[in-house]
Design an enzyme around this catalytic site. Structure first.
Site, mmCIF file in Angstrom:
data_model
loop_
_atom_site.group_PDB
_atom_site.id
_atom_site.type_symbol
_atom_site.label_atom_id
_atom_site.label_comp_id
_atom_site.label_asym_id
_atom_site.label_seq_id
_atom_site.Cartn_x
_atom_site.Cartn_y
_atom_site.Cartn_z
ATOM 1 C CD1 TRP A 14 -2.461 1.569 2.431
ATOM 2 C CD2 TRP A 14 -2.756 1.635 0.242
ATOM 3 N NE1 TRP A 14 -3.465 2.477 2.169
ATOM 4 C CE2 TRP A 14 -3.665 2.534 0.816
ATOM 5 C CE3 TRP A 14 -2.763 1.495 -1.144
ATOM 6 C CZ2 TRP A 14 -4.556 3.314 0.085
ATOM 7 C CZ3 TRP A 14 -3.649 2.267 -1.890
ATOM 8 C CH2 TRP A 14 -4.535 3.158 -1.289
ATOM 9 C CE LYS A 164 -11.617 -2.624 4.412
ATOM 10 N NZ LYS A 164 -10.342 -3.244 4.480
ATOM 11 C CB SER A 227 -9.639 -9.010 0.690
ATOM 12 O OG SER A 227 -9.835 -8.966 2.087
ATOM 13 C CD GLU A 254 -3.320 -3.970 10.597
ATOM 14 O OE1 GLU A 254 -3.668 -4.360 11.730
ATOM 15 O OE2 GLU A 254 -2.265 -3.343 10.382
#
Length: 305
Positions: A14, A164, A227, A254
């Site tokens: 990221w 989420k 994901s 996470e």
């Protein structure tokens, strides 16, 4: 576009994508990781510092920055999604508490880093109570392939992206058990209601969760094998031990830590979190994937709203 000096903290997938986006817009970009040298040198002339480090490193890095004479105008952007186990705080709350004189901006959205690295179109949100700071970060990162929106609800933007990850684990379980489209649609709809319940109790705006950092991120993370959190749930449904799944991931899921912290937070605030509770039990080996689904299906009947 104003030329800016940008420092990216964290050189994972990221962080690397964010560095590329800023560099492609003609900004001066420096990157830093724990292995790359002096943090002081990396940030001393920065107009914008973007933190893309994992949750467990946020407090330590923020503490280091406290001891550095950052330029007064430096904007701090947090792109971390998680909750701190010690304080139950979000990343932006840690940054704000430890560096209160700087504008804090939250970056979050349906941003699978691998797709963005491939040049596929995406959108995100930068949120801050400092509108000028959010607008500055917007211009630094926006391009014809990466659309950046602003809003003034950093807490809701951050919680949408954080919570989420818990739901993505549940979605992975749903697909791993081959429960079908009906079941997954029901899960995500009720999970969104749960996320909104948590967020609004903590002070976020409900409408934020219907935007990119809420519903948008939920849809992306709960439907893609890119994901890591989804892959955790899928692996558990396939009977793999959690330790094995985590060791095989390229990066941090996470949602595992977030789930444990969320349950502590929900207990403290007396917030009902039935979906997250089943994820918690599953991650801690107290229930099987199928039993978790059966428990949710057997809950007392009630109105939808």
């Amino acid at each position: 576009m104003q030329h800016a000096s940008v420092t990216i903290l964290g050189t994972g997938a990221w962080g690397s994508v964010l560095a590329t986006l800023a560099a492609n817009n003609g900004h001066s970009v420096r990157t830093w990781s724990r292995r790359s040298g002096s943090l002081d040198e990396a940030v001393q002339t920065a107009d914008v510092v973007i933190s893309a480090i994992s949750m467990n490193g946020v407090t330590d890095v923020a503490t280091q920055l406290q001891a550095i004479a950052l330029p007064a105008h430096t904007i701090l952007v947090t792109a971390t999604k998680g909750l701190d186990a010690a304080t139950l705080s979000t990343p932006s709350q840690i940054w704000q508490r430890m560096l209160p004189d700087h504008a804090i901006v939250v970056l979050s959205g349906p941003n699978l880093s691998k797709e963005i690295a491939q040049g596929l179109p995406a959108a995100t949100v930068v949120a801050s109570q400092d509108i000028a700071a959010a607008a500055m970060v917007q211009t630094v990162l926006a391009s014809d392939r990466f659309r950046v929106y602003t809003n003034t609800d950093p807490l809701g933007t951050e919680l949408g992206g954080t919570l989420k990850n818990v739901i993505a684990i549940a979605a992975g379980v749903c697909d791993g058990l081959n429960l079908g489209t009906n079941a997954k649609s029901a899960l995500l709809t009720r999970a969104l209601a749960e996320v909104i319940r948590i967020g609004t109790r903590l002070g976020a705006k409900p409408e934020t969760f219907f935007g990119l950092s809420g519903l948008g991120d939920l849809l992306a993370t709960c439907s893609s094998s890119l994901s890591r959190n989804y892959r955790v749930g899928y692996g558990l449904a396939q009977g793999q031990p959690l330790e094995q799944i985590l060791s095989e991931l390229q990066g941090t899921a996470e949602g595992v830590n977030t789930t444990n912290v969320l349950i502590d937070l929900a207990k403290q605030q007396t917030i009902p979190v039935p979906v997250s509770w089943q994820v918690y039990l599953l991650l801690n080996g107290k229930i099987t994937p199928r039993a978790a689904v059966e428990t949710l299906m057997e809950r007392d009947l009630k109105p939808e709203a």
